[in-house]
Motif scaffolding. Structure first.
Motif, PDB file in Angstrom:
ATOM      1  N   TRP A 360       0.842  -1.202   0.000  1.00 30.56           N
ATOM      2  CA  TRP A 360       0.000   0.000   0.000  1.00 30.56           C
ATOM      3  C   TRP A 360       0.881   1.259   0.000  1.00 30.56           C
ATOM      4  CZ3 TRP A 360      -3.979  -1.238   4.457  1.00 30.56           C
ATOM      5  CH2 TRP A 360      -4.804  -2.286   4.049  1.00 30.56           C
ATOM      6  N   PRO A 361       0.537   2.262  -0.817  1.00 28.89           N
ATOM      7  CA  PRO A 361       1.305   3.520  -0.811  1.00 28.89           C
ATOM      8  C   PRO A 361       0.881   4.417   0.355  1.00 28.89           C
ATOM      9  CG  PRO A 361      -0.439   3.614  -2.459  1.00 28.89           C
ATOM     10  CD  PRO A 361      -0.502   2.242  -1.865  1.00 28.89           C
ATOM     11  N   ILE A 362       1.805   4.718   1.235  1.00 27.28           N
ATOM     12  CA  ILE A 362       1.506   5.490   2.442  1.00 27.28           C
ATOM     13  C   ILE A 362       2.310   6.790   2.434  1.00 27.28           C
ATOM     14  CG2 ILE A 362       1.474   5.486   4.961  1.00 27.28           C
ATOM     15  CD1 ILE A 362      -0.344   3.371   3.712  1.00 27.28           C
ATOM     16  N   PRO A 363       1.628   7.935   2.489  1.00 29.88           N
ATOM     17  CA  PRO A 363       2.369   9.205   2.599  1.00 29.88           C
ATOM     18  C   PRO A 363       3.247   9.207   3.851  1.00 29.88           C
ATOM     19  CG  PRO A 363       0.084   9.611   2.000  1.00 29.88           C
ATOM     20  CD  PRO A 363       0.176   8.160   2.349  1.00 29.88           C
ATOM     21  N   ARG A 364       4.508   9.625   3.690  1.00 31.44           N
ATOM     22  CA  ARG A 364       5.483   9.566   4.795  1.00 31.44           C
ATOM     23  C   ARG A 364       5.346  10.806   5.680  1.00 31.44           C
ATOM     24  NH1 ARG A 364      11.157   9.428   1.721  1.00 31.44           N
ATOM     25  NH2 ARG A 364      11.885   9.727   3.855  1.00 31.44           N
ATOM     26  N   ALA A 365       4.224  10.912   6.352  1.00 32.84           N
ATOM     27  CA  ALA A 365       3.917  12.086   7.168  1.00 32.84           C
ATOM     28  C   ALA A 365       4.506  11.959   8.568  1.00 32.84           C
ATOM     29  CB  ALA A 365       2.405  12.260   7.256  1.00 32.84           C
TER      30      ALA A 365
END
Length: 426
Positions: A360-365
């Protein structure tokens, strides 16, 4: 059962189901298992297929010709009345108005084959508040909700002349169709609210990803595990001193419902390594294509609730919030990937591998950015939540109106030749 129809109009009488219909049900499964379901064949109806206004002959399981032919009394025919006799849907009734393909029923449904009574009228009698109350009184006295054929046969039935039966059935068909139309309009509004929430979440996720970049979920995961699904009772656990195994429906649309569980029998030793803990990130491993990969965070008192084999528990690394992952996983960018990665042999059930979840693509926040994202999503859903509450109230009123009309009509309390139940739009 004592007749609940104490007073009926002149010319009517009160009888019993077994005097106006034969009752047929599957005695056991004759060793039939889900492994025998086929891609095509003879439709095998379950209770979800009879819940809608029209019986659903499409979204069904299929069995072989041999299995279909071995119970000829259960072959569906036009005019059959179907009654759910097991589980949480106990008491739901519908009438077979046509048979688009050869079909039969599973063990949770009984077939009432009318003789000397209008099938649609019998269906409405079963749906009346009086009969539903009798069914509930039987259900409440049992651990596992079930109606025996003996109970069904003894249900009382008011019996007006045949012409009046048809008149009542026609009236209720028309009024039910009108109510169904209003329900459809309310559900259409609800669907638009859901679309608005999704669009708002997607916009926020796209903005965040474009600003901070993305990493595959595996960079934030320390472990993915699944539980086990021992043979359980068909009722929820009673109190937190009993053990229960979560059902798939415990994880739905980003929300967790601890009440969706099945009681673990006392003689079965719980595997405590599978006990759910508050804060666990849960992901459904198998479901329909549009529901597989659903997510939620376990909340509330979840002690003595066990993880089943159809739900993953995802352990997260430090610096990533479970509720943030839930909202990202509900966004279209992840849902599209889930549905393309899910695998299965039929459209009714597909499965997701742990390796699929890790992609899954997860924003690196940062934690602060994660908090802000979750807060913004919640703020956008607050207004639509209030509108959903209004819709729920309207749907409740429509359901009450339908029940009142059915009960009044089949007991002769209203003259259907002049009555109309349509003063409800406002």
């Amino acid at each position: 059962m004592k007749s609940a129809f104490e007073a009926v109009p002149a010319g009517w009488r009160v009888t019993r189901v077994d005097r106006v219909a034969s009752v047929h049900a599957r005695i056991g499964w004759k060793a039939l298992t889900a492994a025998e379901y086929q891609e095509d064949g003879y439709a095998f109806l379950a209770t979800p297929n009879i819940k809608s206004p029209e019986i659903d002959f499409k979204n069904v399981n299929y069995i072989s010709e041999f299995r279909y032919e071995e119970s000829p009394e259960l072959k569906l025919a036009e005019g059959d009345v179907l009654l759910a006799k097991d589980g949480s849907t106990l008491g739901i009734a519908n009438v077979v108005r046509s048979v688009p393909r050869p079909a039969t029923i599973n063990g949770s449904i009984a077939i009432l084959r009318p003789r000397g009574i209008e099938p649609r009228f019998l269906r409405y009698v079963l749906a009346s508040s009086i009969i539903q109350g009798l069914i509930n009184s039987v259900k409440d006295g049992m651990g596992v909700p079930h109606l025996f054929q003996w109970d069904i046969k003894r249900l009382p039935v008011p019996l007006p002349p045949p012409t009046e039966q048809r008149r009542i059935a026609n009236f209720l068909d028309a009024e039910s169709a009108h109510i169904d139309h209003l329900v459809g309009l309310q559900n259409s509004v609800r669907q638009k609210l859901d679309e608005r929430d999704r669009a708002s979440r997607d916009t926020l996720a796209e903005r965040l990803a474009s600003r901070v970049g993305e990493l595959p979920f595996r960079r934030f995961v320390t472990r993915i595990e699944q539980g086990a699904s021992p043979q359980c009772e068909a009722v929820p656990r009673q109190g937190i001193n009993e053990w229960g195994v979560l059902k798939l429906s415990a994880v739905k649309g980003g929300y967790f419902d601890s009440a969706e569980n099945k009681r673990l029998p006392d003689e079965v030793e719980p595997v405590k390594a599978y006990e759910v803990r508050a804060g666990d990130l849960l992901v459904t491993r198998a479901n329909t294509p549009n529901l597989v990969g659903d997510v939620a965070v376990a909340t509330g008192d979840v002690s003595r609730l066990l993880l089943p084999d159809l739900i993953y528990r995802v352990r997260l690394a430090a610096g990533i919030r479970a509720d943030y992952i839930v909202q990202i996983a509900l966004s279209s960018r992840v849902r599209i990937q889930i549905e393309s990665a899910a695998r299965g042999t039929s459209q009714s059930m597909v499965k997701l591998r742990g390796e699929d979840i890790k992609e899954w693509p997860i924003p690196r926040a940062t934690l602060t950015e994660q908090d802000n994202f979750v807060r913004e999503v919640a703020r956008g859903a607050e207004a639509t939540g209030r509108l959903r509450a209004v819709i729920d109230r309207q749907l409740g009123l429509l359901s009450e109106r339908r029940q009142a009309l059915i009960t009044a009509a089949v007991t002769g309390q209203i003259d259907v030749s002049t009555a109309s139940g349509r003063g409800i739009e406002g």
